[in-house]
Scaffold this active site. Structure first.
Site, PDB file in Angstrom:
ATOM      1  N   ASP A  91      87.639  16.005  30.237  1.00  0.00           N
ATOM      2  CA  ASP A  91      86.746  15.574  29.161  1.00  0.00           C
ATOM      3  C   ASP A  91      87.516  15.719  27.844  1.00  0.00           C
ATOM      4  O   ASP A  91      88.582  16.313  27.794  1.00  0.00           O
ATOM      5  CB  ASP A  91      85.434  16.361  29.182  1.00  0.00           C
ATOM      6  CG  ASP A  91      85.573  17.772  28.672  1.00  0.00           C
ATOM      7  OD1 ASP A  91      86.695  18.180  28.358  1.00  0.00           O
ATOM      8  OD2 ASP A  91      84.553  18.468  28.584  1.00  0.00           O
ATOM      9  N   ASP A 145      84.565  11.627  21.518  1.00  0.00           N
ATOM     10  CA  ASP A 145      83.359  11.078  20.900  1.00  0.00           C
ATOM     11  C   ASP A 145      82.489  12.187  20.343  1.00  0.00           C
ATOM     12  O   ASP A 145      82.704  13.366  20.609  1.00  0.00           O
ATOM     13  CB  ASP A 145      82.562  10.232  21.903  1.00  0.00           C
ATOM     14  CG  ASP A 145      81.968  11.064  23.029  1.00  0.00           C
ATOM     15  OD1 ASP A 145      82.426  12.187  23.250  1.00  0.00           O
ATOM     16  OD2 ASP A 145      81.054  10.573  23.691  1.00  0.00           O
ATOM     17  N   ASP A 265      79.766  14.452  37.186  1.00  0.00           N
ATOM     18  CA  ASP A 265      80.235  15.833  37.094  1.00  0.00           C
ATOM     19  C   ASP A 265      79.056  16.655  36.631  1.00  0.00           C
ATOM     20  O   ASP A 265      78.192  16.155  35.911  1.00  0.00           O
ATOM     21  CB  ASP A 265      81.369  15.992  36.076  1.00  0.00           C
ATOM     22  CG  ASP A 265      80.821  16.110  34.664  1.00  0.00           C
ATOM     23  OD1 ASP A 265      80.430  15.075  34.095  1.00  0.00           O
ATOM     24  OD2 ASP A 265      80.728  17.238  34.147  1.00  0.00           O
ATOM     25  N   CYS A 303      74.334  22.719  57.692  1.00  0.00           N
ATOM     26  CA  CYS A 303      75.448  22.703  56.741  1.00  0.00           C
ATOM     27  C   CYS A 303      76.699  23.302  57.386  1.00  0.00           C
ATOM     28  O   CYS A 303      76.618  24.299  58.095  1.00  0.00           O
ATOM     29  CB  CYS A 303      75.063  23.483  55.490  1.00  0.00           C
ATOM     30  SG  CYS A 303      76.391  23.605  54.278  1.00  0.00           S
ATOM     31  N   CYS A 305      79.338  24.618  55.753  1.00  0.00           N
ATOM     32  CA  CYS A 305      80.092  25.514  54.871  1.00  0.00           C
ATOM     33  C   CYS A 305      80.155  26.925  55.463  1.00  0.00           C
ATOM     34  O   CYS A 305      79.342  27.286  56.318  1.00  0.00           O
ATOM     35  CB  CYS A 305      79.475  25.539  53.481  1.00  0.00           C
ATOM     36  SG  CYS A 305      78.156  26.761  53.286  1.00  0.00           S
ATOM     37  N   CYS A 308      76.925  29.050  55.510  1.00  0.00           N
ATOM     38  CA  CYS A 308      75.923  28.694  56.520  1.00  0.00           C
ATOM     39  C   CYS A 308      76.438  28.882  57.945  1.00  0.00           C
ATOM     40  O   CYS A 308      75.659  29.182  58.849  1.00  0.00           O
ATOM     41  CB  CYS A 308      75.482  27.247  56.319  1.00  0.00           C
ATOM     42  SG  CYS A 308      74.631  26.996  54.747  1.00  0.00           S
ATOM     43  N   HIS A 334      78.704  26.763  49.257  1.00  0.00           N
ATOM     44  CA  HIS A 334      77.586  26.021  49.863  1.00  0.00           C
ATOM     45  C   HIS A 334      77.120  24.879  48.957  1.00  0.00           C
ATOM     46  O   HIS A 334      76.928  23.745  49.413  1.00  0.00           O
ATOM     47  CB  HIS A 334      76.402  26.942  50.179  1.00  0.00           C
ATOM     48  CG  HIS A 334      75.165  26.152  50.478  1.00  0.00           C
ATOM     49  ND1 HIS A 334      74.958  25.557  51.712  1.00  0.00           N
ATOM     50  CD2 HIS A 334      74.143  25.751  49.679  1.00  0.00           C
ATOM     51  CE1 HIS A 334      73.839  24.847  51.664  1.00  0.00           C
ATOM     52  NE2 HIS A 334      73.325  24.955  50.449  1.00  0.00           N
TER      53      HIS A 334
HETATM   54 ZN   LIG Z   1      76.077  25.741  53.470  1.00  0.00          ZN
END
Ligand SMILES: [Zn+2]
Length: 374
Positions: A91, A145, A265, A303, A305, A308, A334
């Site tokens: 940015d 900006d 983002d 999930c 990850c 999990c 996660h």
């Molecule tokens: Zn997860």
């Protein structure tokens, strides 16, 4: 030359695309984890890549103050410095400078401000912002900006937007063209369709490699945000990527993709991960809540990850209650995994012409809420 964007398919207004940069390709729609100070907080770079992220966001304002753009350049650039070999978007610093309030002095040429780190005076202009982003070696550089405040009167929004368009033209002149590197312009104009249209026309005249929608997710609410996308996105060229800055919650991103946004983002998944909040297919959870204390189930059994796959809600609750760093790490992981899973789901749905069905299922699951307590 520059970055290239290939539109692979559409479903309604939604787009499936591929952005090619000097540091690899980015499949869109894409979510960019925020790596403010050269790190996605609480995550190893390899873990960020493991969630499926192909691009992260770096922050001009924070990195110019500490450790300094020239220092990072001397050390081989931000990719090497933070060990992230893939694409980086930076940015421009504008958003953070404007939020300094009484510590800054805005004039037509740029902004003078005192560092909140050590009080040193700095000057940021469109040219200096572009130079810093080049020193960092950002694949995608953002125009400097003035982020219009909210709420704002139409004449003040117009004045702010026109200043940003002057700065966009100056930034374009300062940008050094290199293969695989691109410069994005930022559409401003708050919630006023005539101003958004004027801003788009000004940016198209200058010509950019991609177009961002700025000045949203600042408190205007989802309805006004979507209304602004509905009137603004059709004005943008189909063959350039579109980036909605600072958004958002899962439902915000899904609604924006449906309207034709390609990139996002937001600090939300990482920040929430450090405050015991989990985003899931079935809404938001607070793992600090006592209801999780004896619960052997994962946050989300579907999930993939590590939080999990290997840990119970009871363990995560314990880590958070004990102030253990691992709690923040696992919940951040996660949340980033869930955000990338949403993007993957959207990409597949658009490619298969099944976006309407996918969104209906997404909304249905979100509305069901968390699994009942045991
Ligand atoms: Zn997860």
């Amino acid at each position: 030359m520059s970055v290239s964007f290939e539109l692979l398919g559409t479903d309604g207004l939604a787009r499936r695309g591929r952005l090619a940069t000097a540091h690899g390709t980015v499949e869109t729609p894409a979510f960019m984890p925020v790596g403010t100070a050269g790190t996605v907080k609480a995550m190893m770079p390899q873990s960020v890549a493991g969630t499926g992220a192909e691009i992260v966001l770096g922050n001009t304002f924070h990195l110019m103050l500490r450790p300094g753009a020239e220092r990072i350049a001397a050390l081989g650039g931000l990719h090497k410095f933070m060990d992230w070999p893939r694409a980086i978007l930076t940015d421009s610093g504008g958003f953070q400078v404007m939020s300094l309030a009484e510590l800054r002095q805005l004039d037509r040429d740029g902004v003078t401000f005192r560092s909140p780190v050590d009080g040193t005076q700095y000057r940021l202009t469109p040219e200096r912002s572009i130079e810093i982003q080049r020193l960092l070696d950002a694949d995608i550089t953002m125009s400097f900006d003035e982020c219009t405040t909210w709420p704002v009167a139409e004449d003040a929004a117009a004045h702010s937007m026109r200043l940003s368009m002057e700065w966009a033209a100056r930034g374009k002149r300062a940008f050094v063209e290199r293969p695989g590197y691109g410069l994005f312009g930022i559409v401003q104009g708050s919630i006023f369709p005539a101003l958004r249209s004027e801003s788009v026309q000004a940016l198209l005249k200058i010509g950019f490699d991609g177009y961002a929608i700025g000045g949203l997710a600042v408190g205007e609410g989802q309805e006004r945000m979507f209304a602004t996308l509905d009137t603004t996105l059709p004005l943008l060229p189909a063959d350039r990527p579109r980036y909605l800055m600072g958004v958002g919650r899962p439902a915000d991103m899904v609604g924006a993709v449906k309207r034709g946004i390609d990139m996002f983002d937001c600090v939300m998944p990482t920040r929430a991960g450090r405050t015991a909040q989990a985003f899931t297919r079935r809404g938001e959870l607070n793992l600090r809540n006592a209801r999780h204390r004896d619960d052997p189930r994962p946050i989300d059994e579907q999930c993939g990850c590590p939080a999990c796959q290997s840990h119970s809600r009871a363990y995560l609750h314990h880590l958070i209650r004990s102030g253990e760093i691992l709690g923040a790490m696992l919940l951040t992981w996660h949340n980033l995994q869930y955000y990338q899973d949403i993007m993957r789901g959207l990409r597949e749905a658009i490619a298969g012409g099944a976006l309407g069905h996918w969104i209906a299922a997404f909304e249905d699951e979100q509305a069901r809420g968390d699994v009942p307590p045991l």
